[in-house]
Design an enzyme around this catalytic site. Structure first.
Site, PDB file in Angstrom:
ATOM      1  N   ASN A 219      42.985  47.382  32.006  1.00  0.00           N
ATOM      2  CA  ASN A 219      42.550  46.241  32.821  1.00  0.00           C
ATOM      3  C   ASN A 219      41.141  46.434  33.369  1.00  0.00           C
ATOM      4  O   ASN A 219      40.694  47.563  33.552  1.00  0.00           O
ATOM      5  CB  ASN A 219      43.530  46.050  33.983  1.00  0.00           C
ATOM      6  CG  ASN A 219      44.791  45.343  33.545  1.00  0.00           C
ATOM      7  OD1 ASN A 219      44.738  44.352  32.836  1.00  0.00           O
ATOM      8  ND2 ASN A 219      45.934  45.862  33.950  1.00  0.00           N
TER       9      ASN A 219
ATOM     10  N   ARG B 273      57.974  38.123  32.223  1.00  0.00           N
ATOM     11  CA  ARG B 273      58.518  38.033  33.588  1.00  0.00           C
ATOM     12  C   ARG B 273      58.918  36.595  33.915  1.00  0.00           C
ATOM     13  O   ARG B 273      59.957  36.354  34.535  1.00  0.00           O
ATOM     14  CB  ARG B 273      57.473  38.535  34.590  1.00  0.00           C
ATOM     15  CG  ARG B 273      57.242  40.035  34.538  1.00  0.00           C
ATOM     16  CD  ARG B 273      56.026  40.439  35.353  1.00  0.00           C
ATOM     17  NE  ARG B 273      55.872  41.892  35.397  1.00  0.00           N
ATOM     18  CZ  ARG B 273      54.743  42.510  35.695  1.00  0.00           C
ATOM     19  NH1 ARG B 273      53.648  41.800  35.975  1.00  0.00           N
ATOM     20  NH2 ARG B 273      54.689  43.830  35.716  1.00  0.00           N
TER      21      ARG B 273
ATOM     22  N   HIS C 260      44.654  37.270  32.732  1.00  0.00           N
ATOM     23  CA  HIS C 260      45.730  38.132  33.227  1.00  0.00           C
ATOM     24  C   HIS C 260      45.271  38.592  34.606  1.00  0.00           C
ATOM     25  O   HIS C 260      44.575  39.587  34.764  1.00  0.00           O
ATOM     26  CB  HIS C 260      45.933  39.334  32.306  1.00  0.00           C
ATOM     27  CG  HIS C 260      46.833  40.385  32.895  1.00  0.00           C
ATOM     28  ND1 HIS C 260      48.134  40.132  33.272  1.00  0.00           N
ATOM     29  CD2 HIS C 260      46.610  41.693  33.189  1.00  0.00           C
ATOM     30  CE1 HIS C 260      48.669  41.236  33.755  1.00  0.00           C
ATOM     31  NE2 HIS C 260      47.759  42.194  33.723  1.00  0.00           N
TER      32      HIS C 260
END
Length: 320
Positions: free
Chosen positions: A120, A151, A175
């Site tokens: 990330n 999720r 994201h």
């Protein structure tokens, strides 16, 4: 038939090890190599994973950046961690250097390799990896909102009392904080989610916050997330290796927007084979555009950082 067989995982931390572990038990790799700047952590992870490999029958060993460049699929989990109080721009600048060192050390990269970025901020790092690697955009993808989408589907499966695999819904865009849920396109059994009586009762804002905030809750409680993203990364590798042509929300370069972010994409042994447009309401489209514009400004500036010539040996001197 397995068209790809050798996988390199760059980064021997918890995410890299979790990815290797999940991938081993799919029994689809002829070899997994782990690459890291810290030889001790690589040795420790390989020794530990080798015990599991005796059950899965998937060979695993330490490897070099040069070897990674010749793998069929390269999974990049290595990245600098954000320091307390550090601006996001500084983190991105440091991660640019990390990626520059990794990809420089992998040269020459085999022209048909697929790079999967997991570190990330994944959208920005995927964009940078595309620029630095010189590979076609379809061969450089990021894990993007795949875990967020998983999720979401689990949550909706609980609400509507169905198996999450029967829920078709996507989290799109960044994201991160600006990601959005494509409610209009969501369905169960071919029936639009919006047509269910339960849909009107959903607190969509709360669900969105819960999905995007779950990682922070896990980090607060145990310091890091790795099992979920490791399983997702392994599944993406599985999809590419077996040329399954499955559709997953991954971070890809979308020419229409001139940016890298998550959209549903068909994946096969060439990487991204097709990107699908999702029907959105005007409000949802505005949210997606806002997310993309925020990413574009950072992606553009991040790829303007002056590049330095990087040799293979420099990777071993970088801090991941």
């Amino acid at each position: 038939m397995v068209l790809h067989s050798k996988v390199a995982i760059v980064g021997a931390g918890a995410v890299g090890a979790s990815t290797a572990y999940a991938l081993m038990f799919k029994n689809i790799c002829t070899e997994i190599i782990i690459v890291d700047v810290n030889p001790d952590i690589v040795q420790a992870q390989v020794l530990d994973l080798a015990d599991a490999a005796s059950i899965s029958h998937t060979p695993i060993r330490a490897g070099s950046a040069e070897e990674a460049g010749q793998a069929d699929i390269v999974v990049i989990t290595a990245g600098a961690k954000q320091r307390e109080g550090e601006p996001r721009t500084k983190l991105i600048e440091r991660n640019f250097r990390v990626l520059q060192s990794i990809i420089g050390g992998m040269q020459p990269i085999r022209p048909d390799a697929v790079i999967l970025v997991v570190a990330n901020p994944v959208d920005i790092l995927t964009h940078i990896a595309k620029t630095l690697s010189g590979l076609p955009p379809n061969q450089v993808i990021g894990s993007g909102t795949y875990l967020d989408t998983t999720r979401l589907r689990v949550h909706l499966g609980d609400v509507f009392d169905v198996n999450p695999q029967s829920v078709h819904a996507f989290v799109l865009g960044e994201h991160g904080d600006s990601q959005m849920i494509a409610w209009e396109a969501a369905s169960i059994g071919g029936q639009p989610l919006t047509s269910f009586p339960e849909f009107a009762k959903l607190d969509k804002t709360a669900i969105s916050k819960a999905i995007s905030g779950k990682a922070m809750e896990i980090i607060r409680l145990k310091g890091a997330t790795f099992y979920g993203i490791g399983a997702c990364a392994a599944d993406l590798v599985h999809t590419i290796m077996l040329n399954r042509k499955s559709v997953h929300p991954v971070s890809v370069y979308v020419e229409k927007y001139g940016a890298t972010f998550s959209m549903p994409a068909k994946l096969g042994w060439r990487g991204v084979e097709q990107i699908y447009e999702v029907p959105l309401t005007e409000e949802e489209e505005a949210l997606l555009v806002k997310s993309v514009e925020a990413l574009k400004s950072v992606e553009y500036s991040s790829t303007k950082v002056p590049e330095k010539k990087v040799h293979a040996t420099s990777f071993s001197k970088s801090s991941c």
